[in-house]
Design a protein around this motif. Structure first.
Motif, PDB file in Angstrom:
ATOM      1  N   ILE A 282      20.538  35.863  90.172  1.00  0.00           N
ATOM      2  CA  ILE A 282      19.812  37.113  90.444  1.00  0.00           C
ATOM      3  C   ILE A 282      20.680  38.249  89.904  1.00  0.00           C
ATOM      4  CG2 ILE A 282      18.923  38.652  92.238  1.00  0.00           C
ATOM      5  CD1 ILE A 282      18.561  36.157  94.024  1.00  0.00           C
ATOM      6  N   ARG A 283      20.052  39.130  89.126  1.00  0.00           N
ATOM      7  CA  ARG A 283      20.776  40.280  88.575  1.00  0.00           C
ATOM      8  C   ARG A 283      20.338  41.550  89.281  1.00  0.00           C
ATOM      9  NH1 ARG A 283      20.283  36.926  83.986  1.00  0.00           N
ATOM     10  NH2 ARG A 283      22.149  37.004  82.683  1.00  0.00           N
ATOM     11  N   HIS A 284      21.259  42.514  89.344  1.00  0.00           N
ATOM     12  CA  HIS A 284      20.851  43.800  89.917  1.00  0.00           C
ATOM     13  C   HIS A 284      19.873  44.485  88.965  1.00  0.00           C
ATOM     14  CE1 HIS A 284      21.204  48.049  91.267  1.00  0.00           C
ATOM     15  NE2 HIS A 284      21.028  47.419  92.415  1.00  0.00           N
ATOM     16  N   ILE A 285      18.921  45.202  89.561  1.00  0.00           N
ATOM     17  CA  ILE A 285      17.837  45.809  88.773  1.00  0.00           C
ATOM     18  C   ILE A 285      18.371  46.792  87.727  1.00  0.00           C
ATOM     19  CG2 ILE A 285      17.405  47.679  90.441  1.00  0.00           C
ATOM     20  CD1 ILE A 285      14.668  45.633  88.659  1.00  0.00           C
ATOM     21  N   SER A 286      19.554  47.335  87.961  1.00  0.00           N
ATOM     22  CA  SER A 286      20.116  48.301  86.994  1.00  0.00           C
ATOM     23  C   SER A 286      20.380  47.633  85.630  1.00  0.00           C
ATOM     24  CB  SER A 286      21.412  48.915  87.532  1.00  0.00           C
ATOM     25  OG  SER A 286      22.339  47.872  87.783  1.00  0.00           O
ATOM     26  N   GLY A 287      20.423  46.302  85.615  1.00  0.00           N
ATOM     27  CA  GLY A 287      20.671  45.602  84.344  1.00  0.00           C
ATOM     28  C   GLY A 287      19.387  45.236  83.614  1.00  0.00           C
ATOM     29  N   MET A 288      18.249  45.613  84.194  1.00  0.00           N
ATOM     30  CA  MET A 288      16.967  45.187  83.618  1.00  0.00           C
ATOM     31  C   MET A 288      16.746  45.734  82.206  1.00  0.00           C
ATOM     32  SD  MET A 288      13.195  45.724  85.258  1.00  0.00           S
ATOM     33  CE  MET A 288      12.912  47.362  84.619  1.00  0.00           C
ATOM     34  N   TYR A 289      17.083  47.007  82.018  1.00  0.00           N
ATOM     35  CA  TYR A 289      16.837  47.637  80.713  1.00  0.00           C
ATOM     36  C   TYR A 289      17.564  46.885  79.594  1.00  0.00           C
ATOM     37  CZ  TYR A 289      16.655  51.121  77.018  1.00  0.00           C
ATOM     38  OH  TYR A 289      16.451  51.744  75.816  1.00  0.00           O
ATOM     39  N   ASN A 290      18.867  46.711  79.783  1.00  0.00           N
ATOM     40  CA  ASN A 290      19.652  46.036  78.727  1.00  0.00           C
ATOM     41  C   ASN A 290      19.201  44.595  78.527  1.00  0.00           C
ATOM     42  OD1 ASN A 290      21.117  48.253  78.148  1.00  0.00           O
ATOM     43  ND2 ASN A 290      22.954  47.643  79.281  1.00  0.00           N
ATOM     44  N   PHE A 291      18.893  43.931  79.654  1.00  0.00           N
ATOM     45  CA  PHE A 291      18.456  42.534  79.561  1.00  0.00           C
ATOM     46  C   PHE A 291      17.178  42.430  78.721  1.00  0.00           C
ATOM     47  CE2 PHE A 291      16.259  38.696  80.834  1.00  0.00           C
ATOM     48  CZ  PHE A 291      17.270  37.755  80.972  1.00  0.00           C
ATOM     49  N   CYS A 292      16.231  43.319  78.993  1.00  0.00           N
ATOM     50  CA  CYS A 292      14.953  43.269  78.258  1.00  0.00           C
ATOM     51  C   CYS A 292      15.182  43.614  76.786  1.00  0.00           C
ATOM     52  CB  CYS A 292      13.938  44.237  78.870  1.00  0.00           C
ATOM     53  SG  CYS A 292      13.336  43.680  80.461  1.00  0.00           S
ATOM     54  N   ARG A 293      16.024  44.592  76.539  1.00  0.00           N
ATOM     55  CA  ARG A 293      16.310  44.977  75.146  1.00  0.00           C
ATOM     56  C   ARG A 293      16.933  43.796  74.394  1.00  0.00           C
ATOM     57  NH1 ARG A 293      20.920  48.916  74.779  1.00  0.00           N
ATOM     58  NH2 ARG A 293      21.854  46.859  74.951  1.00  0.00           N
ATOM     59  N   ASP A 294      17.811  43.062  75.072  1.00  0.00           N
ATOM     60  CA  ASP A 294      18.519  41.960  74.390  1.00  0.00           C
ATOM     61  C   ASP A 294      17.697  40.673  74.305  1.00  0.00           C
ATOM     62  OD1 ASP A 294      20.593  43.699  74.253  1.00  0.00           O
ATOM     63  OD2 ASP A 294      21.780  42.786  75.855  1.00  0.00           O
ATOM     64  N   ASN A 295      16.821  40.438  75.281  1.00  0.00           N
ATOM     65  CA  ASN A 295      16.126  39.134  75.364  1.00  0.00           C
ATOM     66  C   ASN A 295      14.619  39.184  75.115  1.00  0.00           C
ATOM     67  OD1 ASN A 295      18.385  37.251  76.391  1.00  0.00           O
ATOM     68  ND2 ASN A 295      18.541  39.044  77.709  1.00  0.00           N
ATOM     69  N   SER A 296      14.060  40.371  75.056  1.00  0.00           N
ATOM     70  CA  SER A 296      12.635  40.581  74.751  1.00  0.00           C
ATOM     71  C   SER A 296      11.665  39.711  75.561  1.00  0.00           C
ATOM     72  CB  SER A 296      12.353  40.330  73.265  1.00  0.00           C
ATOM     73  OG  SER A 296      13.254  41.030  72.475  1.00  0.00           O
ATOM     74  N   PRO A 297      11.725  39.740  76.894  1.00  0.00           N
ATOM     75  CA  PRO A 297      10.682  39.028  77.645  1.00  0.00           C
ATOM     76  C   PRO A 297       9.337  39.711  77.432  1.00  0.00           C
ATOM     77  CG  PRO A 297      11.962  40.411  79.127  1.00  0.00           C
ATOM     78  CD  PRO A 297      12.640  40.486  77.779  1.00  0.00           C
ATOM     79  N   ALA A 298       8.250  38.940  77.503  1.00  0.00           N
ATOM     80  CA  ALA A 298       6.908  39.515  77.290  1.00  0.00           C
ATOM     81  C   ALA A 298       6.130  39.626  78.595  1.00  0.00           C
ATOM     82  CB  ALA A 298       6.137  38.651  76.301  1.00  0.00           C
ATOM     83  N   VAL A 299       6.631  38.958  79.630  1.00  0.00           N
ATOM     84  CA  VAL A 299       5.874  38.910  80.895  1.00  0.00           C
ATOM     85  C   VAL A 299       6.805  39.230  82.065  1.00  0.00           C
ATOM     86  CG1 VAL A 299       4.895  37.208  82.512  1.00  0.00           C
ATOM     87  CG2 VAL A 299       3.994  37.387  80.202  1.00  0.00           C
ATOM     88  N   ALA A 300       6.246  39.943  83.057  1.00  0.00           N
ATOM     89  CA  ALA A 300       7.009  40.197  84.283  1.00  0.00           C
ATOM     90  C   ALA A 300       6.208  39.706  85.489  1.00  0.00           C
ATOM     91  CB  ALA A 300       7.311  41.679  84.431  1.00  0.00           C
ATOM     92  N   VAL A 301       6.906  39.004  86.364  1.00  0.00           N
ATOM     93  CA  VAL A 301       6.305  38.550  87.624  1.00  0.00           C
ATOM     94  C   VAL A 301       6.769  39.548  88.683  1.00  0.00           C
ATOM     95  CG1 VAL A 301       6.129  36.640  89.262  1.00  0.00           C
ATOM     96  CG2 VAL A 301       6.612  36.165  86.839  1.00  0.00           C
ATOM     97  N   LEU A 302       5.826  40.243  89.308  1.00  0.00           N
ATOM     98  CA  LEU A 302       6.196  41.292  90.262  1.00  0.00           C
ATOM     99  C   LEU A 302       6.052  40.803  91.700  1.00  0.00           C
ATOM    100  CD1 LEU A 302       4.545  44.494  88.726  1.00  0.00           C
ATOM    101  CD2 LEU A 302       6.855  43.569  88.373  1.00  0.00           C
TER     102      LEU A 302
END
Ligand code: NAI
Length: 210
Positions: A132-152
């Motif tokens: 589990i990652r802290h939400i503050s890392g979401m931006y960089n993670f998405c930029r680096d890994n390009s997920p297309a789907v989010a489960v909310l």
């Protein structure tokens, strides 16, 4: 994918159920099945089944019925079960952990690559072998890994802010368990809103009307 856009949503909605039944038939060693037998098992009419499958070019043969393996594969192709779409999950509480743990993402065409939560105490915990990652890392993670789907799996009051961040980051689809109504506000984004309580209320209605 676009070739299926003319097919009605009600037909598409039945495809996962066909896929599930055919998967069970395949597991039990059934090689072929008539539309009559499939309809009996699924509680649909044979003509309904023929109509549904004709939307995608048939697959059946007169006098033979359907080849289970072939139909299973074809429906899987239409649903995109081999697409391997990268997904992230937001909100690793009770629901989020249960979904991450028990859902066969890979068998449905998704690859869960990241889990995020705003609670720092959860950071580093493993769910499905994913930290589990802290939400503050979401931006960089998405930029680096390009997920297309989010489960909310976050409360509805926190959903809008996260969605507004995720769409510019390339998220094109939401599997939305928060009770925030995404579809009303975000044209051009694929959304599946899931409300388990709708199903429970249907049960209530049906019990009252037996
Ligand atoms: P929970 O309180 O155990 O977990 C929620 C998690 O989301 C917490 O870990 C919290 O830190 C995290 N969170 C909240 N805001 C966040 C944000 N902005 N960014 C990242 N993480 C954030 O709650 P539970 O039981 O897991 O339920 C989650 C939500 O799902 C609830 O709002 C509940 O109403 C809803 N729910 C929906 C169902 C459905 O059928 N759609 C069924 C059950 C619950």
């Amino acid at each position: 994918m676009s070739k299926n856009t003319a097919v009605s949503v009600s037909v598409i909605k039945r495809l996962p159920r066909y896929y599930r039944f055919l998967g069970e038939l395949k597991k039990s060693g059934t090689v072929r099945i008539s539309s009559g037998e499939l309809s009996r098992r699924m509680g649909l009419t044979a003509s309904q089944i023929r109509q549904d499958l004709n939307c995608f070019g048939g697959f059946g043969q007169q006098g033979y019925g359907y080849n289970v393996e072939q139909l299973y594969k074809e429906i899987g192709k239409i649903l995109g079960v081999n697409n391997n779409i990268k997904a992230i999950l937001i909100g690793a509480g009770n629901l989020g952990k249960a979904i991450a743990t028990h859902m066969s993402f890979e068998q449905r065409g998704f690859n869960l690559i990241g889990i995020f939560d705003k609670n720092e105490a959860l950071a580093g915990q493993l769910v499905r072998n994913i930290p589990i990652r802290h939400i503050s890392g979401m931006y960089n993670f998405c930029r680096d890994n390009s997920p297309a789907v989010a489960v909310l799996c976050i409360p509805s009051e926190n959903a809008k802010e996260i969605i507004d961040e995720l769409i510019p980051l390339g998220i094109k689809g939401f599997w939305n368990f928060s009770h925030y109504d995404i579809a009303a506000n975000y044209p051009g984004v694929a959304v599946e809103n899931v409300h388990l309580s709708d199903s429970l209320m249907m049960l209530s209605y049906r019990i009252n009307n037996i």
